[in-house]
Design an enzyme around this catalytic site. Structure first.
Site, PDB file in Angstrom:
ATOM      1  N   HIS A 181      40.197  28.886 -67.117  1.00 41.06           N
ATOM      2  CA  HIS A 181      39.584  28.308 -65.914  1.00 41.06           C
ATOM      3  C   HIS A 181      40.061  26.886 -65.642  1.00 41.06           C
ATOM      4  O   HIS A 181      39.353  26.126 -64.993  1.00 41.06           O
ATOM      5  CB  HIS A 181      38.056  28.277 -66.047  1.00 41.06           C
ATOM      6  CG  HIS A 181      37.377  29.592 -65.998  1.00 41.06           C
ATOM      7  ND1 HIS A 181      37.363  30.479 -67.048  1.00 41.06           N
ATOM      8  CD2 HIS A 181      36.663  30.205 -65.017  1.00 41.06           C
ATOM      9  CE1 HIS A 181      36.667  31.558 -66.722  1.00 41.06           C
ATOM     10  NE2 HIS A 181      36.233  31.424 -65.502  1.00 41.06           N
TER      11      HIS A 181
ATOM     12  N   GLU B 208      39.593  41.419 -56.694  1.00 43.65           N
ATOM     13  CA  GLU B 208      40.594  40.533 -56.094  1.00 43.65           C
ATOM     14  C   GLU B 208      41.798  41.280 -55.524  1.00 43.65           C
ATOM     15  O   GLU B 208      42.344  40.882 -54.494  1.00 43.65           O
ATOM     16  CB  GLU B 208      41.056  39.485 -57.104  1.00 43.65           C
ATOM     17  CG  GLU B 208      40.048  38.362 -57.359  1.00 43.65           C
ATOM     18  CD  GLU B 208      39.036  38.674 -58.443  1.00 43.65           C
ATOM     19  OE1 GLU B 208      39.036  39.832 -58.942  1.00 43.65           O
ATOM     20  OE2 GLU B 208      38.248  37.783 -58.812  1.00 43.65           O
TER      21      GLU B 208
END
Ligand SMILES: Cc1ncc(C[n+]2csc(CCOP(=O)(O)OP(=O)(O)O)c2C)c(N)n1
Ligand SMILES: Cc1ncc(C[n+]2csc(CCOP(=O)(O)OP(=O)(O)O)c2C)c(N)n1
Ligand SMILES: [Mg+2]
Ligand SMILES: [Mg+2]
Lengths: 338, 326, 338, 326
Positions: A134, A65
């Site tokens: 999440h 990322e």
């Protein structure tokens, strides 16, 4: 193709449609991220784009990322307008330096000479037992650091118009889509988010809140997935004779202070509802805005409903206990208006 | 029981567990699949097919050696000896679970067996180095093992942690499970080198590639690496070829796979192969195998029963455990 | 050694003394980070420790913040009590995932079975032209995500007592020291921060704000380097007959809501002063607390002074324009009390 | 002017600039050193001694090739052709500066010469890959170069970016300036391998080590790397040995250096050596050199004068440029 009078789209389709239209319009618009290609994005935000534009413009990345978000910095400096997906906002911590120290600040640090027309889109929200890493919202954190526009749509119409505006914006825009609004089929989704979406491209200016329900007894100031929840609460209360105004902020940066203040001045009460953590975030900021500018109009304390400063727990029982529900919103509004 | 047969048994236990979880996962999710519903809500990443990695490595560990595992953690947890009932209860979100329902399948923590995991790709590398550092500083001859997928080897933490461990000669073994895919992205599209083990050169440490998803070969390589670490000679990078017999997560349509790919993995099933080998070597009889199957079935059934019979947590539990009390 | 009645220490010495005493007391306390060894920490927070405890317990690391901060996670699980330095808070983005998704959440995600007695200390603050990537405060962001205690001392006495408490705490504690309070010599430092510090170890409980100046006309709620600035403003106003109460929060997590509310109920006015960014941060949260719990006591709008949502600019002229100054605090209080 | 003499000239310009900055930096900071005071406040990282890296590499770049530089950026900026007056004005915090005083010495941005920098170690790698990606997608034959110190090679971004660039065959050259130290930490204490260039193997790309801080050797290696990138053959990792003649930043007492270390670097001054070589090769005469020195002095003086004569920004400028207007 003529736009049908009532073409309902899921929010996921609205987002991918906006991206696809901008890609067709401008060859510098590219999409990259993890599983955005053949897979179409884990949450479908890039569905159909790979088939339509091919691997040259819809690029699957490694799980790196920092590198692929950071790449958007140099790429935008050299003329691309990347739409980059960070699969879940929860992963921001592996790439935050590129996001906030560079993407967000380069324009300022360069005295305005460098521009980063980048959309960083990411999934937020809980409600389906994906637990502490999440399920978060976290937009408050991105709104805290200067230089990033922060967009959080609550329905498909806004999602398309805000995405189109985000891609055309010359600034880095963080675009947060709530998984529970996308209409994915395999995940609970609020059907209030699935609304009419015109086929032709259109933009919604970043920085305009919307009163989604007019009312006079109390204001709910909220955003994202909490908007339909607030609307449901308001509908229940309407039957009890309580008139609730629901303000959908739509963007946190820029923040439409005027719309908030105007609403509170009218209703004299404010409940701020958020799916992000309660403290040091969106609910605090909105409360402060009201306390700064509409204090004399308040006839009862400001109330906040948000995740009570705990990580999102896994078990449905526990998770439902910490994410503001329609019932909790309803109950709180009831208390406030009695 | 012979060591190899023990490994076989653990592999069977894992397989049985994963198959059972796959089944239970569908409970309450039909006719329309809903990730949020059922006995086990949320994501579910199963490790069937990857048993050799967990078993081949962890057989060389003691219970006070540390393991950090990724989002696909069951095989590691089982091999490490995490209590199956409490683990299952956690996955069911029950009060008797390892984390009393707060963690779930990607967040299995067991201080007793020094087992942790994380849902963030690549996040287990640094803590493993830290555990190893603690072992060194405290004069313990323990070892830490960080397991992660081949996709995780492209995270910055991989590089930083290998460098740090090599520099400090920390007793860590880094194990990359190469199951060919990171969700839909094949390794060739994510990794600029054919073998992650070669990346060991970048830290002047040994890198070993083990092909074939073969538990004995893995065990052999792991033995050397663990011994090396335990004796104070520093880290090793192990790369192990393996295969993922279910989808990335349950519900994954796997549209990205090449035709026949899955079938070839299935045919190459590591447990079936190991079973045949043990039988060839006369170390396992049909009868013995039946006993093993019965025993592992029983173990899994017991764990599942324990979980099913456990209570859900009380809602106000959600507010506890943010901070430890003094 | 007897404690001298008035042993003044700089805040930097107070911090390193606290760490040294805890290292002497508990062999599991180790220090690591960049340049914490021979160099003694870029801001002197580890001065003398390398000489005293050697390279086995005071460890220089590579520039690998994710790895060495993440290492504190596993190390603390296995019995160490690391004190780790992140050189500037501005660098948090390269290591944030280890910090907030793991260090902060593991205790909760493990249902309480895992503990991380880790102090992550870091330098904050501007005022010496170190520009946008080396001058931030950012504690608001860490206070937003659950699981981290957040400590921001304003003087040497508190710095020592809070550090000792932080090291003995079984939770991850983010400890922010403001460069402009450290008494470094080579950097401007507010001499109000250099106060009497007892030699013997002592703790200050995390979560207790302190009224550093009693007053009755208006409350300043603040933290860190803004505390001495507020005190100076209060002194000026005292001469004008205005009585200002200054509340030093000392920790943001836990937040001493009671002390804040109590003060505002007494003075009926609140100015919140912060060196962090204004929006979606500390000032918003405190305003919200007041608006929730002391609304009826307020006789004028809440005011906030903070960095006005711009990155910290380099030029002294520009930087001074965005960091709240004694003058700005004084002037704002004057407006509020007229 | 001959290419080599041009390089010599640029090196002299950089040296003169850095020496001059070192002097100016002390203005207003005496008798008691205060980082916040004087003509140039804040941190100041000078690159005297490291000229060969910047000059040897950048001579192969065009003005529309992209460069990302780290916290020690002057030599790169000068070699890239950033306007010296506006750069100096920026360092002085003036309105006429590249960023109108908002950026300062670690944040020099110049779209005209495609130059950027950052004060965050290792942060320049990903943007360079991104610039290279843009070049590929737009069919331009440009190249991006990311410069960083040997300390930066232990950041996660190094690994992620090299992998990504190698995977995409992006036209990037990664240049690691090894000046032996990251602030006080010597390379051996931060890096588990003797040469960062060997880390190229981890990405199947060429890695080249250039020792001796020798501009010609650097230039040769860089030429190959840049050409390779420009012709579409992907990235190269260059590692260049160099020396830091000032402290990490101005005010650094350098107590961590070994005895004699600094002196040996001084004696090995790359400019003096190159000068002697050019003279040996009859490419430079004393007279020519004097003209060069006079010219670079003049250039620096002009830049400094421009900066001194420029106004400070207005305070309310601070609120502008957070967002670009449409
Ligand atoms: C930092 C981060 N990025 C992305 C993800 C989303 N994600 C979860 S698993 C996964 C693939 C991991 O692949 P690999 O490491 O090969 O392990 P495998 O799933 O194959 O076992 C991804 C991208 C994540 N959890 N964390
Ligand atoms: C992510 C990050 N960590 C730490 C620092 C503090 N810091 C600034 S320069 C530096 C040393 C860099 O060493 P190196 O990369 O070798 O470059 P050099 O200074 O030697 O040119 C450090 C640790 C930083 N700016 N960014
Ligand atoms: Mg994989
Ligand atoms: Mg260096």
């Amino acid at each position: 193709m003529a736009t049908m009078p009532m073409r309902k789209l899921t929010m996921a389709r609205a987002i991918s449609e906006a991206i696809g239209q901008e890609m067709a319009r401008d060859s510098n618009v590219l999409v990259w991220g993890e599983d955005v290609g053949i897979y179409g994005g884990i949450f479908g935000a890039t569905q159909g784009l790979f088939e339509r534009f091919g691997p040259e413009r819809v690029v699957d990345t490694p799980i790196s990322e920092s590198a692929f978000i950071g790449a958007a910095i140099g790429a935008s400096q050299e003329g691309l307008r990347p739409v980059v997906e960070l699969m879940f906002v929860d992963f921001f911590g592996v790439a935050m330096d590129q996001i906030y120290n560079h993407l967000a600040k380069n324009h300022y640090m360069s005295g305005g000479s460098v521009r980063h027309p980048v959309v960083l889109m990411t999934a937020i929200g809980g409600g389906y037992s994906d637990a502490a890493q999440h399920s978060q919202s976290l937009y408050g954190l991105f709104a805290h650091v200067p230089g990033l526009k922060v967009v959080v749509p609550s329905n498909a119409y806004d999602a398309k118009g805000l995405m189109t505006a985000a891609i055309r914006d010359d600034n880095p825009v963080m675009y947060f889509f709530h998984k529970g609004l996308l209409g994915l089929g395999w995940m609970p989704s609020d059907d209030l988010a699935e609304v009419h979406v015109p086929e032709d491209p259109y933009t919604i200016p970043l920085g305009q809140a919307q009163v989604v329900l007019e009312g006079k007894d109390v204001s709910v100031i909220t955003i994202g997935a909490m908007v339909p929840k607030a609307v449901r609460a308001a509908r229940t209360l309407a039957q009890e004779g309580v008139s609730v105004e629901v303000v959908d902020l739509r963007t946190l940066v820029p923040l439409d202070r005027d719309r908030v203040i105007h609403s509170v001045k009218k209703t004299h009460g404010a409940l701020i509802v958020d799916e992000d953590y309660r403290s040091f975030g969106m609910t605090g900021e909105i409360a402060a805005v009201v306390a700064e500018e509409a204090l004399d109009y308040l006839d009862r304390p400001i109330r906040r409903l948000a995740v009570p400063d705990v990580p999102i727990p896994y078990s449905p029982v526990l998770e439902q206990a910490v994410i503001p529900s329609v019932e909790k919103i309803t109950e709180t509004l009831r208390q406030m208006t009695q | 029981m012979d060591n190899d047969v023990m490994m076989y048994r653990t592999m069977c236990l894992i397989r049985r567990y994963e198959d059972c979880m796959a089944e239970i996962y569908t409970e309450g999710k039909t006719p329309l699949f809903s990730i949020a519903a059922g006995t086990v809500p949320g994501e579910m990443h199963l490790a069937a097919g990857q048993e050799p990695v967990a078993v081949g490595v962890i057989r060389h560990l003691r219970s006070d050696d540390a393991v950090t595992a990724p989002h696909r953690p069951h095989h590691f947890a089982i091999a490490k000896g995490v209590d199956l009932g409490r683990m299952t209860a956690e996955i069911f979100g029950r009060r008797t679970g390892l984390s009393q329902g707060k963690g779930g399948h990607m967040h299995l923590f067991d201080p007793q067996t020094h087992f942790s995991c994380s849902g963030i790709v690549g996040a287990g590398f640094p803590p493993a180095v830290g555990a190893a550092l603690a072992f060194m500083k405290q004069g313990r001859d323990n070892v830490a093992v960080a397991f992660a997928g081949e996709g995780a080897a492209n995270q910055g933490t991989f590089h930083e942690s290998l460098n740090l461990a090599a520099l400090w000669k920390a007793p860590v073994v880094f194990v990359i499970e190469d199951n060919h895919y990171a969700i839909s992205v094949p390794k060739a599209q994510s990794t600029a080198i054919s073998h992650n083990s070669e990346r060991a050169q970048a830290y002047s440490i040994p890198g070993v590639y083990v092909s074939g998803n073969d538990v004995l070969a893995i065990s052999e390589a792991a033995q050397e690496a663990v011994t090396r670490a335990r004796q104070g000679h520093g880290p090793t990078l192990l790369e192990v070829e393996t295969t993922r017999l279910y989808g990335h997560f349950q519900g994954d349509a796997e549209a990205y796979l090449n035709a026949g790919e899955k079938e070839s993995w299935r045919q190459w099933d590591p447990i079936r192969r190991f079973r045949a080998e043990l039988m060839d070597r006369q170390m396992l009889s049909e009868e013995q195998d039946e006993r093993i199957q019965a025993a592992v079935n029983q173990q899994v059934d017991d764990a599942v029963r324990f979980a099913r019979e456990s209570h859900e947590p009380e809602a106000d539990e959600a507010l506890r455990d943010v901070f430890a009390e003094a």
